[in-house]
Design an enzyme around this catalytic site. Structure first.
Site, PDB file in Angstrom:
ATOM      1  N   GLY A  46       0.832  -1.200   0.000  1.00  0.00           N
ATOM      2  CA  GLY A  46       0.000   0.000   0.000  1.00  0.00           C
ATOM      3  C   GLY A  46       0.864   1.246   0.000  1.00  0.00           C
ATOM      4  N   GLN A  51       3.147   9.967   0.912  1.00  0.00           N
ATOM      5  CA  GLN A  51       4.440   9.274   0.957  1.00  0.00           C
ATOM      6  C   GLN A  51       5.301   9.552  -0.274  1.00  0.00           C
ATOM      7  OE1 GLN A  51       2.475   5.290   2.004  1.00  0.00           O
ATOM      8  NE2 GLN A  51       4.471   5.153   3.005  1.00  0.00           N
ATOM      9  N   CYS A  90       6.007  -0.086   6.913  1.00  0.00           N
ATOM     10  CA  CYS A  90       5.650   1.094   6.127  1.00  0.00           C
ATOM     11  C   CYS A  90       6.842   1.481   5.263  1.00  0.00           C
ATOM     12  CB  CYS A  90       5.293   2.242   7.078  1.00  0.00           C
ATOM     13  SG  CYS A  90       4.794   3.750   6.232  1.00  0.00           S
ATOM     14  N   LEU A  91       6.589   1.791   3.989  1.00  0.00           N
ATOM     15  CA  LEU A  91       7.683   2.171   3.088  1.00  0.00           C
ATOM     16  C   LEU A  91       8.348   3.464   3.537  1.00  0.00           C
ATOM     17  CD1 LEU A  91       6.079   1.262  -0.368  1.00  0.00           C
ATOM     18  CD2 LEU A  91       7.905   0.048   0.831  1.00  0.00           C
ATOM     19  N   HIS A 132      -4.309   1.611   7.729  1.00  0.00           N
ATOM     20  CA  HIS A 132      -2.933   2.133   7.744  1.00  0.00           C
ATOM     21  C   HIS A 132      -2.775   3.253   6.701  1.00  0.00           C
ATOM     22  CE1 HIS A 132       1.628   1.501   7.844  1.00  0.00           C
ATOM     23  NE2 HIS A 132       1.448   2.238   6.766  1.00  0.00           N
ATOM     24  N   GLU A 133      -3.226   2.981   5.472  1.00  0.00           N
ATOM     25  CA  GLU A 133      -3.053   3.971   4.394  1.00  0.00           C
ATOM     26  C   GLU A 133      -3.912   5.207   4.645  1.00  0.00           C
ATOM     27  OE1 GLU A 133      -0.604   3.607   2.560  1.00  0.00           O
ATOM     28  OE2 GLU A 133      -0.281   1.501   3.029  1.00  0.00           O
ATOM     29  N   HIS A 136      -2.308   7.749   6.813  1.00  0.00           N
ATOM     30  CA  HIS A 136      -1.304   8.605   6.163  1.00  0.00           C
ATOM     31  C   HIS A 136      -1.928   9.923   5.690  1.00  0.00           C
ATOM     32  CE1 HIS A 136       2.444   6.380   6.010  1.00  0.00           C
ATOM     33  NE2 HIS A 136       1.841   5.291   5.570  1.00  0.00           N
TER      34      HIS A 136
HETATM   35 NI    NI Z   1       2.685   3.402   5.546  1.00  0.00          NI
END
Ligand code: NI
Length: 164
Positions: A46, A51, A90-91, A132-133, A136
């Protein structure tokens, strides 16, 4: 095609509340394609627009066994009382994994890239990913969902990972 860079913890855009997508114009399609590219390059499941340093309310998911999904201007309309404790990464915090407690199931309304509204009900990993997304978009990272002590420990671990 340009490549989107994924920004990491400490970048101010990650802590900001993102603005709604105001126009479903022709630039949205290529941007979404680039988001999926960046997600693949990062081996993630995701990715949210903040991000890649775009402070707009849009995220994509690509979970194994599920179709690729795009959520624009999403609203969480319902979450289950039941919660689950699942490990997240998380990226934007590469290498860090922590168990996070969140609702087990979710109902979310959003728009697709053509501006058409849809609703998804999810549980398990897809629900986890959506929550989670969606966080963000409000400037919330998964470490912010930990209690103060666990958050400090996780961030200390992340700083150690960065030095390696
Ligand atoms: Ni993330």
């Amino acid at each position: 095609m340009s490549m989107l860079d994924i920004i990491t913890y400490g970048h101010e855009t990650l802590g900001r509340k993102a603005a709604p997508v105001a126009e479903f114009g022709p630039e949205l399609g290529p941007f979404i394609a680039e988001m999926f590219e960046a997600l693949k390059r990062g081996n993630g499941i995701g990715l949210a627009a903040p991000q890649v340093d775009r402070s707009i309310r849009l995220f994509v998911t690509d979970l194994e066994g599920d179709k690729p999904r795009v959520f624009i201007n999403p609203e969480i309309v319902l979450t289950s009382q039941e919660t689950a404790d699942i490990e997240e990464g998380c990226l934007s915090l590469p290498g860090l994994y922590q168990k996070v407690q969140r609702p087990e199931a979710v109902r979310i309304q959003a728009y697709n890239e053509k501006g058409r509204p849809f609703t998804v009900e999810a549980d398990g990993m897809l629900a986890r990913l959506i929550l989670h997304e969606n966080d963000h978009l409000d400037g919330i990272l998964f470490v912010d969902r930990l209690n103060a002590l666990k958050r400090e420990r996780a961030l200390a671990q992340y700083r150690r990972l960065l030095r390696k």
